[in-house]
Design an enzyme around this catalytic site. Structure first.
Site, PDB file in Angstrom:
ATOM      1  N   GLU A   4     -25.449 -38.613  16.247  1.00  0.00           N
ATOM      2  CA  GLU A   4     -26.560 -39.571  16.105  1.00  0.00           C
ATOM      3  C   GLU A   4     -26.753 -40.109  14.694  1.00  0.00           C
ATOM      4  O   GLU A   4     -27.886 -40.229  14.225  1.00  0.00           O
ATOM      5  CB  GLU A   4     -27.873 -38.924  16.583  1.00  0.00           C
ATOM      6  CG  GLU A   4     -27.837 -38.481  18.022  1.00  0.00           C
ATOM      7  CD  GLU A   4     -29.054 -37.650  18.425  1.00  0.00           C
ATOM      8  OE1 GLU A   4     -29.518 -37.828  19.556  1.00  0.00           O
ATOM      9  OE2 GLU A   4     -29.532 -36.817  17.623  1.00  0.00           O
TER      10      GLU A   4
HETATM   11  C1  TNX Z   1     -30.065 -34.638  20.899  1.00  0.00           C
HETATM   12  S1  TNX Z   1     -27.649 -32.977  21.035  1.00  0.00           S
HETATM   13  C2  TNX Z   1     -29.725 -34.119  19.664  1.00  0.00           C
HETATM   14  C3  TNX Z   1     -30.704 -33.293  18.936  1.00  0.00           C
HETATM   15  C4  TNX Z   1     -32.003 -33.189  19.673  1.00  0.00           C
HETATM   16  C5  TNX Z   1     -31.732 -33.020  21.148  1.00  0.00           C
HETATM   17  C6  TNX Z   1     -32.956 -32.791  21.965  1.00  0.00           C
HETATM   18  C7  TNX Z   1     -27.447 -33.586  19.681  1.00  0.00           C
HETATM   19  C8  TNX Z   1     -26.130 -33.435  19.124  1.00  0.00           C
HETATM   20  N1  TNX Z   1     -28.476 -34.209  19.113  1.00  0.00           N
HETATM   21  O1  TNX Z   1     -30.896 -33.795  17.648  1.00  0.00           O
HETATM   22  O2  TNX Z   1     -32.692 -32.103  19.175  1.00  0.00           O
HETATM   23  O3  TNX Z   1     -31.083 -34.160  21.620  1.00  0.00           O
HETATM   24  O4  TNX Z   1     -32.629 -32.479  23.281  1.00  0.00           O
END
Ligand code: TNX
Length: 533
Positions: A348
């Site tokens: 992300e």
């Molecule tokens: C996605 S999973 C994220 C996290 C959040 C999560 C909450 C991932 C690699 N990144 O930053 O905490 O969703 O479910």
């Protein structure tokens, strides 16, 4: 024999039988009907049984002193019995023994319950440890208050031959969104090791907090570790704390996998060291601060962040100081991490341009290699050129996992829709998120790593990991509520052969674990999919 005498003897027999029965816990369940989770590769019944009582001895080779001590401790908690150590004991004995020539995979074990002797054999100490976990699950459940003056625990005879399907069976704990002290992590390790989980991935940094001491960059914890989601004060592990977690986990055959998320999810670092901040967009005077403008001015520290949005932060990928920073962090953590992996996050990074993201990930990967570790990263890292030793953790996009495979890298399977422990069970769950799915117990159980995408095959997969993100999780009881019983289901997906797995069987076996969790005060979710009784 005179009739009177016979009646007398029968009476004595009946009374002693009844007495024996009163301190003999539980029914004698056949080995094949027992409640072992994860279900072993093979279970064979035999005639008779073994009784563990106050006279039972333990014998083991000196190399297995750790596994023996842990068995003694756990048996004492479960039964109140204190096994006596006696080398060479021949009857009423539990024997642990290494056999380097056994034709078993490394973590495999053979457990034999005879009438006079229980043996746990394995090629490695890990195999022995997993074998003792199985043995402990064969002990009938008792209330802690039930131990009579002379407690006895009968286990039906038979044998178990067992080894894991996947070499990596993991859980991830997010200690960044909310911080959890060492004692909580140890408690979790105690619980998950019973299900033959052998990796604990610690998500040690995120926008909301930096949780591990880095001696060359002290403000990371001083400033970056000071808060958490919701705005309360945060916390961090000193390097000594971290070593203690590593040591405790190692005793229980769990490898710690440290993660420092980069180049996104880095606001806590940017708040500590402004020189790492590229400053995405300067807010107009008087403008409302949005996620996109939260980064403020290049070179200046950002404000600490205690919300739960994702994807607004990035390290400055053009600034040489950033690479000095990540090298120091990777070096200091690698030096105190005996396990083979260093997780660089990589998820992300919505405000890092792809043309900056790719070379950044490749440089981070080179640094991880320089300090002797293998790179793990969330599936987005597959956009970069991965080394064959690297592993992409599939959480969101199977096409990223496939890209990693096409580069010769391996994948770790963590689909958010199946194994995200922070997902609510259903719409009524009082904590957790639901962006990926509601995950009921049967949903967490009924899937297989090799059927998610036709291009992801058995040989590409190192294992399965269940992450617990903690935006909504603040204490032990909440950790437990989201983790159990789902982690038991996922542990079976990771350990047991596909053809042995069966929901009906699992939902019967998990009841035993529910009783044990109850006795131990573990706040598990009583899924309506199971008839808990
Ligand atoms: C996605 S999973 C994220 C996290 C959040 C999560 C909450 C991932 C690699 N990144 O930053 O905490 O969703 O479910």
């Amino acid at each position: 024999m005179k009739l009177k005498n016979l009646i007398g003897k029968t009476f004595v027999l009946l009374i002693s039988g009844a007495l024996l029965f009163s301190c003999d816990s539980g029914k004698n369940v056949k080995m094949s009907q027992s409640s072992i989770i994860p279900i072993p590769v093979s279970l064979t019944d035999a005639q008779g049984s073994f009784t563990i009582n106050s006279e039972t001895k333990l014998s083991f080779q000196p190399e297995l002193a750790n596994e023996a001590q842990l068995l003694i401790q756990r048996l004492k908690t479960l039964t109140s019995l204190d096994l006596e150590i006696e080398e060479g004991a021949i009857d009423n004995v539990i024997d642990l023994s290494l056999n380097p020539n056994a034709s078993l995979p490394d973590e495999g074990y053979i457990l034999e319950i005879g009438k006079e002797k229980i043996t746990v054999t394995g090629k490695t100490a890990s195999g022995i440890f997993w074998g003792t976990q199985t043995l402990l699950q064969l002990i009938p459940n008792v209330e802690r208050t039930d131990f009579g003056p002379n407690p006895q625990f009968k286990i039906s005879s038979g044998s178990v031959e067992d080894y894991p399907e996947y070499e990596y069976r993991g859980m991830m704990m997010d200690v960044a969104r909310h911080f959890f002290p060492v004692a909580e992590i140890k408690h979790l390790i105690d619980q998950i090791s019973q299900y033959k989980i052998n990796h604990l991935h610690l998500h040690l940094s995120d926008d909301q907090g930096w949780r591990i001491e880095i001696k060359s960059w002290p403000k990371l914890t001083e400033i970056g570790g000071s808060t958490q989601v919701g705005g309360e004060s945060g916390g961090y592990y000193t390097q000594e704390d971290y070593k203690e977690i590593v040591r405790y986990a190692q005793e229980r055959h769990i490898t710690i996998v440290p993660e420092i998320d980069m180049p996104g999810h880095t606001n806590s670092a940017l708040a500590a060291y402004g020189e790492l901040n590229p400053g995405i967009k300067v807010p107009e005077k008087g403008a409302v601060v949005t996620e996109q403008t939260r980064m403020g001015v290049a070179g200046q520290p950002t404000p600490l962040y205690t919300g739960t949005e994702v994807g607004f932060s990035t390290l400055d990928t053009d600034n040489p100081v950033t690479y000095q920073f990540i090298e120091d962090v990777i070096r200091e953590i690698s030096e105190i991490t005996p396990g083979p992996y260093f997780h660089i996050g990589g998820d992300e990074s919505h405000v890092t341009e792809m043309e900056d993201y790719i070379p950044f990930i490749e440089r981070a990967q080179d640094l991880v290699t320089k300090y002797g570790k293998r790179t793990l990263g969330w599936d987005e890292v597959a956009h970069a050129q991965l080394l064959p030793t690297s592993v992409a953790q599939y959480w969101a996009k199977s096409e990223n996992a496939v890209m990693a495979i096409e580069q010769g890298a391996k994948v770790l399977i963590s689909p958010a829709t199946k194994v995200y422990l922070d997902m609510k069970y259903d719409s009524t769950t009082h904590i957790g998120l639901s962006w990926a799915a509601y995950i009921e117990l049967d949903e967490a159980y009924n899937w297989d790593p090799t059927t998610l995408d036709e291009k992801i095959k058995r040989e590409h997969v190192i294992g399965v990991e269940a992450p617990l993100w903690t935006e909504t999780v603040t204490n032990r009881s909440e950790i437990e509520y989201l983790t159990f019983p789902r982690l038991a289901a996922i542990a079976e997906v990771a350990w047991s052969p596909k053809e042995k797995r069966d929901w009906e069987s699992f939902s019967r076996r998990v009841k035993f674990h529910g009783k044990r969790w109850e006795t131990e005060g573990i706040n598990f979710y009583k899924s309506p999919k199971v008839d808990w009784e």
